[in-house]
Design a protein around this motif. Sequence first.
Motif, PDB file in Angstrom:
ATOM      1  N   MET B   1      16.527 -36.730 -40.580  1.00  0.00           N
ATOM      2  CA  MET B   1      16.636 -35.321 -40.703  1.00  0.00           C
ATOM      3  C   MET B   1      17.530 -34.982 -41.932  1.00  0.00           C
ATOM      4  O   MET B   1      18.587 -35.445 -41.915  1.00  0.00           O
ATOM      5  CB  MET B   1      17.239 -34.509 -39.439  1.00  0.00           C
ATOM      6  CG  MET B   1      16.268 -34.753 -38.196  1.00  0.00           C
ATOM      7  SD  MET B   1      16.732 -33.889 -37.111  1.00  0.00           S
ATOM      8  CE  MET B   1      16.433 -34.661 -35.782  1.00  0.00           C
ATOM      9  N   TRP B   3      19.079 -31.830 -43.149  1.00  0.00           N
ATOM     10  CA  TRP B   3      19.372 -30.499 -43.091  1.00  0.00           C
ATOM     11  C   TRP B   3      20.850 -30.359 -43.805  1.00  0.00           C
ATOM     12  O   TRP B   3      21.408 -29.074 -43.966  1.00  0.00           O
ATOM     13  CB  TRP B   3      19.467 -29.630 -41.709  1.00  0.00           C
ATOM     14  CG  TRP B   3      18.176 -30.007 -40.928  1.00  0.00           C
ATOM     15  CD1 TRP B   3      18.250 -30.422 -39.683  1.00  0.00           C
ATOM     16  CD2 TRP B   3      16.919 -29.934 -41.010  1.00  0.00           C
ATOM     17  NE1 TRP B   3      16.956 -30.461 -38.882  1.00  0.00           N
ATOM     18  CE2 TRP B   3      16.282 -29.969 -40.100  1.00  0.00           C
ATOM     19  CE3 TRP B   3      16.288 -29.219 -42.306  1.00  0.00           C
ATOM     20  CZ2 TRP B   3      14.961 -29.862 -40.007  1.00  0.00           C
ATOM     21  CZ3 TRP B   3      14.851 -29.417 -42.200  1.00  0.00           C
ATOM     22  CH2 TRP B   3      14.166 -29.744 -41.229  1.00  0.00           C
ATOM     23  N   ALA B  35      24.982 -26.712 -32.823  1.00  0.00           N
ATOM     24  CA  ALA B  35      25.200 -25.937 -33.979  1.00  0.00           C
ATOM     25  C   ALA B  35      26.362 -26.395 -34.564  1.00  0.00           C
ATOM     26  O   ALA B  35      27.520 -26.714 -33.629  1.00  0.00           O
ATOM     27  CB  ALA B  35      25.018 -24.423 -33.885  1.00  0.00           C
ATOM     28  N   PHE B  36      26.665 -26.331 -35.788  1.00  0.00           N
ATOM     29  CA  PHE B  36      28.033 -26.986 -36.486  1.00  0.00           C
ATOM     30  C   PHE B  36      28.748 -25.830 -36.794  1.00  0.00           C
ATOM     31  O   PHE B  36      28.422 -24.414 -36.654  1.00  0.00           O
ATOM     32  CB  PHE B  36      27.671 -27.660 -37.689  1.00  0.00           C
ATOM     33  CG  PHE B  36      27.175 -28.991 -37.275  1.00  0.00           C
ATOM     34  CD1 PHE B  36      25.501 -29.167 -37.420  1.00  0.00           C
ATOM     35  CD2 PHE B  36      27.855 -30.121 -37.105  1.00  0.00           C
ATOM     36  CE1 PHE B  36      25.349 -30.347 -37.031  1.00  0.00           C
ATOM     37  CE2 PHE B  36      27.157 -31.294 -36.812  1.00  0.00           C
ATOM     38  CZ  PHE B  36      26.019 -31.411 -36.642  1.00  0.00           C
ATOM     39  N   LEU B 111      23.217 -35.604 -39.393  1.00  0.00           N
ATOM     40  CA  LEU B 111      22.821 -36.329 -38.259  1.00  0.00           C
ATOM     41  C   LEU B 111      22.640 -37.761 -38.430  1.00  0.00           C
ATOM     42  O   LEU B 111      21.561 -38.308 -37.998  1.00  0.00           O
ATOM     43  CB  LEU B 111      21.506 -35.607 -37.474  1.00  0.00           C
ATOM     44  CG  LEU B 111      21.615 -34.357 -37.280  1.00  0.00           C
ATOM     45  CD1 LEU B 111      20.473 -33.776 -36.695  1.00  0.00           C
ATOM     46  CD2 LEU B 111      22.961 -33.934 -36.240  1.00  0.00           C
ATOM     47  N   ALA B 185      23.746 -38.024 -27.097  1.00  0.00           N
ATOM     48  CA  ALA B 185      23.263 -36.812 -27.341  1.00  0.00           C
ATOM     49  C   ALA B 185      23.698 -36.625 -28.621  1.00  0.00           C
ATOM     50  O   ALA B 185      24.776 -36.764 -29.248  1.00  0.00           O
ATOM     51  CB  ALA B 185      24.208 -35.975 -26.292  1.00  0.00           C
ATOM     52  N   LEU B 186      22.586 -35.705 -29.214  1.00  0.00           N
ATOM     53  CA  LEU B 186      23.048 -35.423 -30.610  1.00  0.00           C
ATOM     54  C   LEU B 186      24.253 -34.321 -30.934  1.00  0.00           C
ATOM     55  O   LEU B 186      24.782 -34.411 -31.992  1.00  0.00           O
ATOM     56  CB  LEU B 186      21.777 -34.461 -31.143  1.00  0.00           C
ATOM     57  CG  LEU B 186      20.359 -35.393 -31.524  1.00  0.00           C
ATOM     58  CD1 LEU B 186      19.301 -34.733 -32.076  1.00  0.00           C
ATOM     59  CD2 LEU B 186      20.666 -36.579 -32.556  1.00  0.00           C
ATOM     60  N   ARG B 187      24.567 -33.570 -29.835  1.00  0.00           N
ATOM     61  CA  ARG B 187      25.687 -32.706 -29.855  1.00  0.00           C
ATOM     62  C   ARG B 187      26.848 -33.528 -30.084  1.00  0.00           C
ATOM     63  O   ARG B 187      27.933 -32.779 -30.247  1.00  0.00           O
ATOM     64  CB  ARG B 187      25.612 -31.852 -28.855  1.00  0.00           C
ATOM     65  CG  ARG B 187      25.888 -32.367 -27.369  1.00  0.00           C
ATOM     66  CD  ARG B 187      25.733 -31.279 -26.408  1.00  0.00           C
ATOM     67  NE  ARG B 187      25.867 -31.981 -24.928  1.00  0.00           N
ATOM     68  CZ  ARG B 187      27.026 -31.937 -24.163  1.00  0.00           C
ATOM     69  NH1 ARG B 187      28.242 -31.406 -24.643  1.00  0.00           N
ATOM     70  NH2 ARG B 187      26.884 -32.446 -23.159  1.00  0.00           N
ATOM     71  N   ARG B 188      26.865 -34.727 -29.949  1.00  0.00           N
ATOM     72  CA  ARG B 188      28.141 -35.625 -30.296  1.00  0.00           C
ATOM     73  C   ARG B 188      28.414 -35.453 -31.624  1.00  0.00           C
ATOM     74  O   ARG B 188      29.520 -35.548 -32.269  1.00  0.00           O
ATOM     75  CB  ARG B 188      28.134 -37.192 -30.014  1.00  0.00           C
ATOM     76  CG  ARG B 188      27.961 -37.337 -28.443  1.00  0.00           C
ATOM     77  CD  ARG B 188      29.160 -36.781 -27.632  1.00  0.00           C
ATOM     78  NE  ARG B 188      28.765 -36.564 -26.478  1.00  0.00           N
ATOM     79  CZ  ARG B 188      29.398 -35.748 -25.495  1.00  0.00           C
ATOM     80  NH1 ARG B 188      30.342 -35.194 -25.870  1.00  0.00           N
ATOM     81  NH2 ARG B 188      28.884 -35.614 -24.205  1.00  0.00           N
TER      82      ARG B 188
END
Lengths: 627, 222, 323
Positions: B1, B3, B35-36, B111, B185-188
């Motif tokens: 990804m 972004w 979200a960042f 990511l 987890a991607l939120r890490r």
Amino acid sequence: MTAHDTLERTWRDPGGFVGWFCAVNHKTIGLRFITTTFVFFAAAGALALVMRLQLARPDNHLIGPDLYNQLFTVHGTTMMFLFAVPVMQAMATYLLPLMLGSRSIAFPRLNAYAYWIYLFGCLMLFGALFANVGPDAGWFSYVPLAGPDYSPGKRSDFWAQLITFSEMSGLLGSIVIIATILKLRAPGMALHRMPLFAWAMLVTSFMVMFAMPSVMFASTALITDRLVGTHFFNPAEGGDALLWQHLFWFFGHPEVYFIFIPALGFMSQIIATFARRPVVGYAAMVLALIATAFMSFGLWVHHMFATNLPELGKAFFTAMSLMIALPTALQIFCWLATLATGRLVLKTPLLFVLAFFFILVLGGLSGVTLGMVPLDLQVHDTYFVVAHLHYVLIGGAVFPLIGAIYYWFPKFSGRLLNERMGQLQFWLFFIGFNLTFFPMHLLGLHGMPRRVYTYPAGMGWETMNLWSTAGAFVIALSVALFVVNVVRSVLRGAPAGNNPWQAGSLEWATASPPSAGNFLQPPVVHGREPLWEPAAQPAGVIGLANDQREVLITSAIEAQPDHRAIFPTPSPWPFVSAAATTLLFVTSIFTPWAVVWASIPVALALIAWFWPRVRETLAEKPLERAP
Amino acid sequence: MTWSDETTTAQRERSQQALQTHGGLLDVSALPSFAFSHRSLMWWSTAGLMAIEGAVFALAVVTMLFLRVHAPAWPLSGQLPPELLWGSLNTLVMLSSVIPNHWTKRAAEALDLRGARIGMLLCLGWAAVFLAVRVLEFRALNCRWDDDAYGSIVWMLMALHTTHLVTDFVDSSVLAAVLYRKPLALRRFVDVSENCLYWDFVVLSWLPLYAAVYWLPRMGAS
Amino acid sequence: MIGNTSGGWQDALLAHGPQAAQVLDLWRVTLAVCSVVFALVLLALLLALWRAPRGTHETAPLIAPDDRIPLRRVGGAIAASALLLLGLLGGSVATDRALAQLVLRDALHVELTGRQWWWSIHYDDPDPSRGFDTANELHLPLGRPVILTLRSGDVIHSVWIPSLAGKKDLIPGRTTTLTLRADRAGLYRGQCAEFCGAQHAWMGLPVSVDEPARFEAWADAQRAAAKPPADELARRGQRLMLNGACAMCHAIRGTDANARQGPDLTHLAARGTLAAGTLPNDAAHLAAWVSNPAAHKPGVNMPSATFSPDELQAVVAYLRGLQ
């Protein structure tokens, strides 16, 4: 299973003995926190009763100076650090997510940790008192009296560490509250539609973040002076006794506003409900809160007028101390206008709110007096100040707080408090309070200093002291009646229903008490009093998982939905971390090396807290979606 | 990804478009799950900690200035000022650590797991260096905390900042280890991004402390 | 002589000097203004309660009220409040200035050092040999300005003689000043007004304001060295004191005792009270104090004496002779 049951099962705290230590639900923590603060309020009040018995007669020998000095120190320290500030944080912990339309508070585990740390601090302080090593240098702990030369032993070390405990709890609590208010509001609840209590807590939490570090720094410097030989406050080696006063009061003055501003929030919520209309001048009310917060940082020197600071500087602080009356006056006038243009429902919560107009206003006026340097130089450090501080703190915070308990108790418990008993309790408290504290204005003017364990006969102070002691017992009776009312209502009070007061804010849309996840369908808000506005669309939020702890995060200003977040599950690690932290703080009173080796369990506990668990990561994967 | 070129605003706009309304209700199921930057709760907690610790540092520096105003000389008892070498060297090491730090932040926001892992290890390497130099700094302060109020405040400032270096090092180590866990987890990645923000704070807050500890004593008394 | 431990004026509302009087004037104005404001607020509240119609929880709430008129009234009330506060600020600043303008010509200079829990006093004189030490009882000349230079020997204390002036702190490491003038002769009482430890409550400061001639007579008597013991009992008492622990802390001018840890005893018998206004100064209380100070002021720094009963009698006899 219905969606409601699923949500309940997802968000409730685990049962059982171990489960009790793992609780993270904001309502569970909130109720524990509120209850604990009231227990210590009663404890500190009991200490005051003993003090009043000692002072009832001149040259009394009921208790000696050593015990008396511990009592007045612990009374003040408990009331200020362990009751008045934390209870506001505790009420916010319970109420804010409900009032803002969210399923949870931000950082639930951190919130739990903040409670445990607070509780351990309370236990340490009272443990020290019962072991006859209670601090005895006053709640303000001036140096050099509290320093190594004049307070040998561990007493002042316990005081300094108590500060560390309560400041950690307060600072972490303020982060939790700010994040909750700014990021977890219901869609549509833009900042200009937020309830005034939420504004009050937002403003207070920002103040906490900037003021509490001052006392943290000061108490750390005091401990190092006492334990490892630093010289921050030692004039013989370049230190300064007034440095302590500046650092302490830079915190200490805003601190009274940490207590007062949330109570102003209670006032607004209660008046709106019992006048059947929103408070007059919402924007003015918000600006008044913000102005009070900023100005409160510019007053601290008025605690130091009797020192040798430059006169011109003191005059500046007089001006600021008088000016800060204006935003509070604005709030008072707006409330009076609200009452005048509303339809009044005279129930117990409103009674306590009305007492504010008498007691707080009188306290504010004695405050104006104290802000004027020449007058302060006569009444500073006398019973006049004791009268003033109790009028503003009890009138300005405790009365609204009791009113708030009567108001929100039905939401906490599903039962109404007894109205007749409430009115009786109110009058006892009002009369008892004035009987106790009004004579103290006169005592101060007639020459009686404060923090004295006794006084000579023949000064003309006997009668007023006796009345004051009598009044204290009337207050005690009123508090006892309050406890009776609460206990009886919990056991067999009248059922309350969701919204017994027909109030307008979102917490009243939930069940009483609310289900574990607060809102099965989180609301969307279209106005300032969501339950009073006509229904509008969209009416609520769907698409949040009920079988995971999923919470909607919205934008800070406009409360636009932004993303979904998975919130942490119950865990024993906040409790364990708090216990490890307590070990660190208490052992470092006895040896500086504890700072090193006792950090290790803390670090391990924190790592265990944050370390992601495989099962939880796998469970949240299906809901994962990148931005 | 990829972004990473998108701004937060653009990401948020895309989120808004994901919102759907049906049956008079707002359906948020298509919203992202993390979200960042200031969109995330972690950012707010980090910002809160920065405000608090910043207030502590500011008060400590003001305390030093207060003590100095009341002092006949600074250093107070004829001590030499702290040696410039190690403190200035460490300032450079800390400032340069911003490079791997920001590289890591960008990788996290893209990511990019491999990039984030390498970045965190680089940051830890830098941290090990400045922690080691910090030890040398303490040995070259030319004063003791119990000499006088000057020694006390110098050691206090150094101790406060060092505590931050140590806790940041430990935090970052734990986070680096987490990045090697499976599943992740991607939120890490948000945690990594916020860790970098806090790292910036620890480095930037050093600058006024460096000036206070190393340069104020060279300016004589006020 | 001040015999009663509570003898004398200690009352901010009984002002007997210009400093206290100016503050009292400001207080009266402030009290009046505050009372009026309080009454007005209560009146507004009662009016609101009386005139607003009653409702119940079922009463439909007002949703979008037009609050322009109430807000205008609020604005007016704020403006009025601001003016009143400005007035009080002006009064405060004016009083500050008046207090700073006390004429200090021909002032008496006294140095007061606060110790836990007593007052060390030194009377200055342009001729240093005419300065003298005393303790725990302040004598001031009627109608003459006094400059008190304040220091602390240990923790923060505060000197407060409310019938004469506002208070000023005694801060270790700093020197502060309090200026005042007494315009009425008589007995006053001051008290430490900053919590200073165990016996803060009993750190009183008896003050005697004397006509100028009487003041000079008192000062001359204080300047003199201690009277020699009058009889054998008193001589024995003096020997016990000088050879024992007493001389380690106390000074008696004219003898070898010249320590400064405790109060100067040169003219102890001339004082009205003992232990900073705590006990009357008579033989019985003196004996009780010397043998066990902690029984009267728990926590006090003076240790119990180890005299036998007749040794105590001798010491008391000697001390009673130190007029």
